[in-house]
Design a protein around this motif. Structure first.
Motif, short mmCIF file in Angstrom:
data_model
loop_
_atom_site.label_atom_id
_atom_site.label_comp_id
_atom_site.label_asym_id
_atom_site.label_seq_id
_atom_site.Cartn_x
_atom_site.Cartn_y
_atom_site.Cartn_z
N UNK A 225 0.90 -1.24 0.02
CA UNK A 225 0.18 -0.15 -0.09
C UNK A 225 0.64 1.23 -0.07
N UNK A 226 1.93 1.40 0.63
CA UNK A 226 2.50 2.54 0.87
C UNK A 226 3.32 2.99 -0.57
N UNK B 247 0.79 3.93 -3.18
CA UNK B 247 0.45 5.28 -3.16
C UNK B 247 1.31 6.10 -3.91
N UNK C 89 0.62 8.73 -7.05
CA UNK C 89 0.95 10.20 -6.74
C UNK C 89 1.68 10.53 -7.99
N UNK D 92 2.42 3.20 9.35
CA UNK D 92 2.16 3.81 7.94
C UNK D 92 1.62 2.89 7.15
N UNK E 67 -1.95 4.17 5.07
CA UNK E 67 -1.97 3.94 3.71
C UNK E 67 -2.93 3.08 3.09
N UNK F 144 -1.51 15.51 1.94
CA UNK F 144 -1.59 14.86 3.18
C UNK F 144 -0.46 13.75 3.30
N UNK G 135 1.92 10.64 4.53
CA UNK G 135 1.44 9.13 4.48
C UNK G 135 1.92 8.77 5.89
#
Ligand SMILES: Nc1ncnc2c1ncn2[C@@H]1O[C@H](COP(=O)(O)OP(=O)(O)OP(=O)(O)O)[C@@H](O)[C@H]1O
Ligand SMILES: Nc1ncnc2c1ncn2[C@@H]1O[C@H](COP(=O)(O)OP(=O)(O)OP(=O)(O)O)[C@@H](O)[C@H]1O
Ligand SMILES: [Mg+2]
Ligand SMILES: [Mg+2]
Lengths: 277, 261
Positions: A186-187, A190, A194, B246, B250, B259, B261
């Motif tokens: 998930x990190x 993202x 972006x 995190x 997320x 925003x 993370x």
């Protein structure tokens, strides 16, 4: 202002023992400089829709459309020289499976450098510099190693990002990204979103984001097409997804597992034959 | 549920996996330990490239173990694995495209392991395996390239199940599937586990999937374990490490610029 992409009654059919099967049926939509999501169940025709737009339908398939135009250029029966000018330059597609579209016997670095070479003359060191840059832009931590690695030496998510990096080389006006983040944690997911988001905002790129992840699509895209059995059954603003009307869309929203515990077994979809009508 | 001091069905101790030499050396896994009890479902989550798939491959004998031991049913595993090992332990690979032979029909993909291990009633087993993963008999004589991504993944799951193993190593089993099929596959895996007493080690980048499927999990980053959590700790967001927190943030979805993370 005309739209970047216009699609009217696009269909894709494959031969089968019982005659041609239409896996994409009369799909119509237009795309501006925005993020359009396509969601839908496995086999509903999302990838084939994307491939048809780029003229990448498998050779046994047949594509028909009343209208299919990119920046005013009719894509139906476009010549191979037209495709050469468009594909990889003005329109690109990140394929669903990175290992499938990366060349297994060529290092990642060489493949990216090749992509730069096709776009024009640059010195070797300049292209290497650029390739390392684009690899770091997709959050690859050790671009030098990945540059020299073969696809099988990368993790699933690294391969997926290498693939995205390659598609960004041409700085396309239209990017079709087929499940581009399905293998990413998930990190990193993202981070990649972006990057895509920036391209849409700053460069005015049009993005078709194919995904089965409704949560992600509703938080990322502007508009969503919901496909079922080859058809678009619902078009909805992403932020209104929770108010979806079609029972298939509503059903999809209910079958997601939740971190803080949900029901067991998970709700599943009762498919109604009437949806095919 | 804690099984940390009871000997597990699978026990991984200080596992290290290194690829390549010299400047090309990659320490993919550096000292990971966990135990999985019989009938338990154990999750591995973590950063892309952190070594999750490599841990599963090492258990399966497909990645070189450079340090530590892996024990199955109380015995340290040796390389290469005996054929009998694969009757007990099957893996579903992350990449369903690369793992299905492009020129073999689905029927062949599914019957081959049956022939190798000499199981009876191949016809019936292939039919049931396809039904189990929600693919009709119409798919039986197709080739992998004639299937969508999700359909291929279901074939890969059917192939792993067809030998009725005790342990399934599942590498992102549903990340190629839409929510409705994911729910069906997760329910199927859940039901099979309870019916047949199967043991799972499941890798996923989706915390919700792991929370749903696994009683315990380990979080990995850079080849190391960050922390081990129970399902209930995960559900209550009781992570002690920054990285896990995190991940939890997320998981809430994309937030436009500005925003954190
Ligand atoms: N070369 C082919 N020959 C025959 N049928 C095909 C071929 N390629 C795809 N199909 C069929 O077309 C349908 C649509 O496939 P598509 O790949 O577009 O699905 P999808 O919506 O992208 O699914 P997924 O989420 O699983 O990737 C599927 O039923 C698939 O089996
Ligand atoms: N055969 C190989 N040769 C060299 N390096 C490899 C090989 N296989 C994996 N690696 C490296 O080992 C590291 C861990 O890879 P692994 O596939 O286990 O990651 P992962 O946690 O499963 O990631 P993802 O979530 O992206 O699938 C990566 O840096 C990868 O490049
Ligand atoms: Mg697809
Ligand atoms: Mg992996």
């Amino acid at each position: 202002m005309t739209n970047m992409l216009e699609v009217k009654n696009l269909s894709v059919a494959f031969p089968s023992r019982d005659g041609p099967v239409r896996v994409v049926r009369d799909v119509s939509f237009s795309l501006g400089r925005e993020r359009l999501g396509i969601v839908g169940e496995s086999g509903s025709g999302k990838s084939q829709t994307g491939r048809a737009i780029l003229g990448l339908t498998p050779s046994n398939g047949t594509v028909t459309a009343d209208h299919l135009a990119f920046d005013g250029i009719d894509l139906r029966g476009a010549s191979s020289s037209t495709w050469r000018q468009l594909r990889g330059r003005r329109m690109s597609m990140v394929m669903q499976d990175p290992k499938f579209s990366l060349n297994p016997v060529m290092t990642i670095g060489r493949q990216i450098v090749e992509a730069y070479r096709r776009l024009g003359r640059k010195s070797k060191s300049e292209m290497r510099e650029k390739a390392l840059e684009v690899l770091s832009s997709v959050q690859i931590r050790d671009p030098e190693r990945v540059f020299d690695a073969y696809p099988h030496e990368l993790s699933g998510g690294m391969g997926q990002r290498a693939m995205i990096a390659m598609m960004l080389v041409g700085e396309p006006d239209l990017l079709i990204a087929d499940e581009p983040t399905s293998a990413l944690d998930v990190t990193v997911q993202l981070d990649v979103l972006r990057i895509l988001d920036d391209l849409v905002r700053d460069r005015g790129m049009g993005l078709i984001f194919i995904s089965h992840d409704l949560r992600l699509v509703s938080s990322f895209c502007d508009r969503v097409l919901v496909m079922y059995a080859g058809r678009v059954v619902e078009e909805i603003a992403a932020r209104d997804l929770h108010n979806a009307q079609h029972p298939y869309t509503c059903g999809l929203l209910h079958c997601l597992p939740k971190i803080d515990g949900g029901v067991r077994p998970l709700p599943t979809l009762e498919r109604d034959p009437a949806w095919l009508a | 549920m804690t099984a940390s001091n009871t000997k597990g069905l699978i026990s991984v101790r200080d596992l290290g996996v290194t690829f390549g030499h010299g400047t090309n050396e990659v320490k993919a896994v550096r000292g990971v330990s966990f135990d999985v009890a019989q009938g338990e479902s154990f999750g591995i989550v973590g950063e892309s490239g952190s070594g999750k798939s490599t841990v599963l491959r090492a258990i399966c004998g497909l990645a070189p173990t450079s340090a530590g031991t892996i024990t199955f049913q109380g015995e340290a595993l040796k390389a290469p694995r005996q054929p009998a090992f694969y009757r007990d332990v099957q893996m579903v690979f992350q990449d369903p495209y690369a793992s299905l032979h492009p020129r073999h029909t689905i029927d062949k993909v599914l019957s081959e392991p049956l022939a190798i291990h000499g199981l009876d009633d191949p016809e019936g087993r292939v039919e049931r395996a396809l039904e189990d993963v929600g693919l009709g008999q119409g798919f039986r004589f197709r080739f992998p390239h004639q299937l969508s991504g999700g359909q291929r993944q279901r074939v890969a799951i059917a192939r792993a199940l067809i030998l009725e193993p005790q342990v399934l190593l599942l590498d992102e089993p549903t990340s190629a599937l839409d929510a409705s099929i994911q729910a069906e596959v997760l329910n199927l895996l859940d039901a099979l586990r309870h019916k047949r007493g199967l043991t799972y080690v499941l890798v996923s980048h989706d915390l919700a999937v792991v929370a749903h499927m696994c009683e315990r999990l380990v979080v990995m980053q850079h080849g190391r374990e960050v922390e081990e959590l129970t399902r209930s700790a995960l559900q209550h967001h009781e992570a002690t490490q920054e990285y896990t927190r995190n991940l939890l943030v997320a998981s809430e979805g994309f937030k436009a610029k500005g925003t954190s993370t």
